[in-house]
Design a protein around this motif. Structure first.
Motif, short mmCIF file in Angstrom:
data_model
loop_
_atom_site.label_atom_id
_atom_site.label_comp_id
_atom_site.label_asym_id
_atom_site.label_seq_id
_atom_site.Cartn_x
_atom_site.Cartn_y
_atom_site.Cartn_z
N LEU A 94 0.86 -1.19 0.00
CA LEU A 94 0.00 0.00 0.00
C LEU A 94 0.89 1.23 0.00
CD1 LEU A 94 -2.71 1.45 0.23
CD2 LEU A 94 -2.66 1.03 2.70
N GLU A 95 0.97 1.90 -1.15
CA GLU A 95 1.88 3.04 -1.32
C GLU A 95 1.39 3.87 -2.51
OE1 GLU A 95 4.04 5.83 -1.08
OE2 GLU A 95 4.82 4.34 0.33
N ASP A 96 1.25 5.18 -2.30
CA ASP A 96 0.70 6.01 -3.37
C ASP A 96 1.75 6.77 -4.17
OD1 ASP A 96 1.10 7.53 -0.98
OD2 ASP A 96 -0.14 9.14 -1.79
N TYR A 97 3.01 6.77 -3.73
CA TYR A 97 4.05 7.44 -4.51
C TYR A 97 4.85 6.41 -5.31
CZ TYR A 97 3.35 11.98 -2.32
OH TYR A 97 2.82 13.17 -1.90
N LEU B 91 -2.27 8.11 3.21
CA LEU B 91 -2.81 7.86 1.88
C LEU B 91 -3.82 8.95 1.51
CD1 LEU B 91 -1.64 5.29 0.61
CD2 LEU B 91 -1.89 5.01 3.09
N PRO B 92 -4.11 9.10 0.21
CA PRO B 92 -5.02 10.18 -0.21
C PRO B 92 -6.40 10.10 0.43
CG PRO B 92 -3.89 9.22 -2.10
CD PRO B 92 -3.58 8.35 -0.93
N ASP B 93 -6.86 8.89 0.75
CA ASP B 93 -8.22 8.75 1.28
C ASP B 93 -8.26 8.25 2.74
OD1 ASP B 93 -7.21 6.30 0.54
OD2 ASP B 93 -9.10 5.53 -0.25
N GLY B 94 -7.16 8.40 3.45
CA GLY B 94 -7.19 7.99 4.85
C GLY B 94 -5.85 7.51 5.35
N GLN C 127 0.84 -7.34 -4.97
CA GLN C 127 -0.33 -6.59 -5.38
C GLN C 127 -0.21 -5.17 -4.82
OE1 GLN C 127 -2.92 -7.46 -7.31
NE2 GLN C 127 -2.33 -9.60 -7.63
N LEU C 128 -0.21 -4.18 -5.72
CA LEU C 128 -0.01 -2.78 -5.33
C LEU C 128 -1.35 -2.06 -5.22
CD1 LEU C 128 1.81 -0.27 -4.84
CD2 LEU C 128 1.79 0.06 -7.34
N ALA C 129 -1.55 -1.37 -4.11
CA ALA C 129 -2.70 -0.48 -3.93
C ALA C 129 -2.17 0.92 -3.65
CB ALA C 129 -3.58 -0.96 -2.79
N THR C 130 -2.85 1.92 -4.18
CA THR C 130 -2.42 3.30 -3.98
C THR C 130 -3.39 4.09 -3.11
OG1 THR C 130 -3.51 3.99 -6.03
CG2 THR C 130 -1.18 3.35 -6.18
N SER C 131 -4.37 3.40 -2.54
CA SER C 131 -5.36 4.05 -1.69
C SER C 131 -5.96 3.04 -0.73
CB SER C 131 -6.48 4.67 -2.54
OG SER C 131 -7.19 3.64 -3.21
N ILE C 132 -6.65 3.53 0.30
CA ILE C 132 -7.35 2.64 1.23
C ILE C 132 -8.40 1.84 0.47
CG2 ILE C 132 -8.71 2.52 3.34
CD1 ILE C 132 -5.87 3.58 3.75
N LYS C 133 -9.14 2.51 -0.39
CA LYS C 133 -10.18 1.84 -1.19
C LYS C 133 -9.58 0.71 -2.01
CE LYS C 133 -13.77 2.72 -4.66
NZ LYS C 133 -14.41 3.76 -5.51
N GLY C 134 -8.43 0.98 -2.65
CA GLY C 134 -7.78 -0.04 -3.46
C GLY C 134 -7.30 -1.21 -2.62
N ALA C 135 -6.78 -0.93 -1.44
CA ALA C 135 -6.31 -2.00 -0.54
C ALA C 135 -7.48 -2.87 -0.11
CB ALA C 135 -5.60 -1.40 0.66
N ASN C 136 -8.59 -2.25 0.23
CA ASN C 136 -9.77 -3.02 0.65
C ASN C 136 -10.28 -3.91 -0.47
OD1 ASN C 136 -10.01 -2.22 3.35
ND2 ASN C 136 -11.04 -0.33 2.79
N ALA C 137 -10.23 -3.40 -1.70
CA ALA C 137 -10.67 -4.21 -2.85
C ALA C 137 -9.78 -5.44 -3.01
CB ALA C 137 -10.66 -3.37 -4.12
N LEU C 138 -8.48 -5.27 -2.82
CA LEU C 138 -7.56 -6.40 -2.92
C LEU C 138 -7.76 -7.39 -1.78
CD1 LEU C 138 -4.30 -4.57 -4.06
CD2 LEU C 138 -5.68 -6.16 -5.42
N GLY D 117 -3.28 4.35 6.74
CA GLY D 117 -3.00 2.92 6.63
C GLY D 117 -3.38 2.15 7.87
N ILE D 118 -3.58 2.85 9.00
CA ILE D 118 -4.04 2.20 10.23
C ILE D 118 -5.37 1.49 9.98
CG2 ILE D 118 -4.83 2.59 12.59
CD1 ILE D 118 -1.87 2.93 12.37
N GLU D 119 -6.22 2.07 9.14
CA GLU D 119 -7.51 1.45 8.82
C GLU D 119 -7.31 0.07 8.20
OE1 GLU D 119 -10.19 4.03 6.58
OE2 GLU D 119 -9.00 5.75 7.21
N VAL D 120 -6.34 -0.03 7.31
CA VAL D 120 -6.06 -1.31 6.65
C VAL D 120 -5.44 -2.29 7.64
CG1 VAL D 120 -4.80 -2.41 4.76
CG2 VAL D 120 -5.80 -0.14 4.44
N LEU D 121 -4.55 -1.79 8.50
CA LEU D 121 -3.97 -2.63 9.54
C LEU D 121 -5.06 -3.29 10.38
CD1 LEU D 121 -0.98 -0.75 11.24
CD2 LEU D 121 -0.96 -3.08 10.34
N GLU D 122 -6.01 -2.49 10.80
CA GLU D 122 -7.07 -3.00 11.67
C GLU D 122 -7.95 -4.00 10.94
OE1 GLU D 122 -8.84 0.64 12.98
OE2 GLU D 122 -7.41 0.87 14.65
N ARG D 123 -8.23 -3.74 9.66
CA ARG D 123 -9.03 -4.69 8.90
C ARG D 123 -8.30 -6.02 8.74
NH1 ARG D 123 -11.65 -4.99 2.79
NH2 ARG D 123 -12.03 -7.23 3.02
#
Length: 212
Positions: free
Chosen positions: A7-10, A57-60, A31-42, A62-68
């Motif tokens: 998960l990296e946007d740059y 990230l642009p939309d939040g 698998q590369l995600a550039t946003s929280i939304k993209g990470a959740n989709a993956l 990375g802690i959100e993804v960690l918790e999920r």
């Protein structure tokens, strides 16, 4: 390691982290995600062995993804890779389930060495971050006898294995119990010790003389 989420946007940082991941683990699917939304989709589509996550990230966060991941894929090794070297970012990440914290300012070869250490149970931590953690937890060591009072004999066995870097599947195999029972033990230990991550649990085990 077969599949990793990055998960990296740059672009520049994603290239650096992909290089470090491949140096550490050889050929694997990233698998590369550039946003929280993209990470959740993956995460909806794939199980991951490793997740390397930026925080900002642009939309939040990375802690959100960690918790999920902690809820949905608890055996995934989660590592934060960021430029943020402050205590708030570090300890928020560890409390949310990160097993490591790396600064992207380090060269790819050094980042790879930190990541590779996971294979032998070593948390991937940049030296500056490891120093902060040691200083934080050395301020208030837990009395040795408190673990015996708080945890059952079986829970102490599980805590020892957590401190050695064992996954929940490895704990189940080592103790000849089901993965569901192992999950229940880990949850009970975290609740009783008031910790939220493997790193915090390991520090408690060290303070209590259960690990070395």
């Amino acid at each position: 390691m077969k599949r990793a989420l990055l998960l990296e946007d740059y672009v520049e940082w994603s290239i650096l982290m992909e290089t470090a991941i491949k140096l550490a683990f050889g050929p694997l699917e990233i698998q590369l995600a550039t946003s929280i939304k993209g990470a959740n989709a993956l995460l909806d589509r794939y199980p991951f062995d490793l997740a390397v996550l930026d925080l900002n990230l642009p939309d939040g966060s990375g802690i959100e993804v960690l918790e999920r991941i902690g809820r949905d894929q608890p055996d995934t090794h989660c590592v934060v890779a960021t430029v943020s070297d402050d205590d708030d970012s570090l300890f928020s990440s560890l409390r949310s389930g990160a097993c490591g914290y790396l600064l992207k300012s380090e060269p790819p070869a050094m980042l790879a060495e930190h990541l590779k250490g996971m294979l032998s149970g070593q948390p991937p931590l940049s030296p500056a971050m490891a120093t902060r953690i040691i200083a934080h937890f050395s301020e208030a060591p837990r009395p040795d006898n408190q673990l015996s009072e708080l945890l059952t004999a079986r829970e102490r066995e599980v805590l020892k294995l957590i401190a050695r870097g064992a996954s929940r599947k490895q704990i189940a195999r080592e103790l000849e119990i089901s993965i569901y029972t192992a999950n229940d033990h880990v949850k009970a230990i975290y609740k009783k010790l008031n910790v939220k991550s493997r790193v915090e649990a390991t520090r408690v085990a060290l303070d209590g003389g259960l690990a070395y």
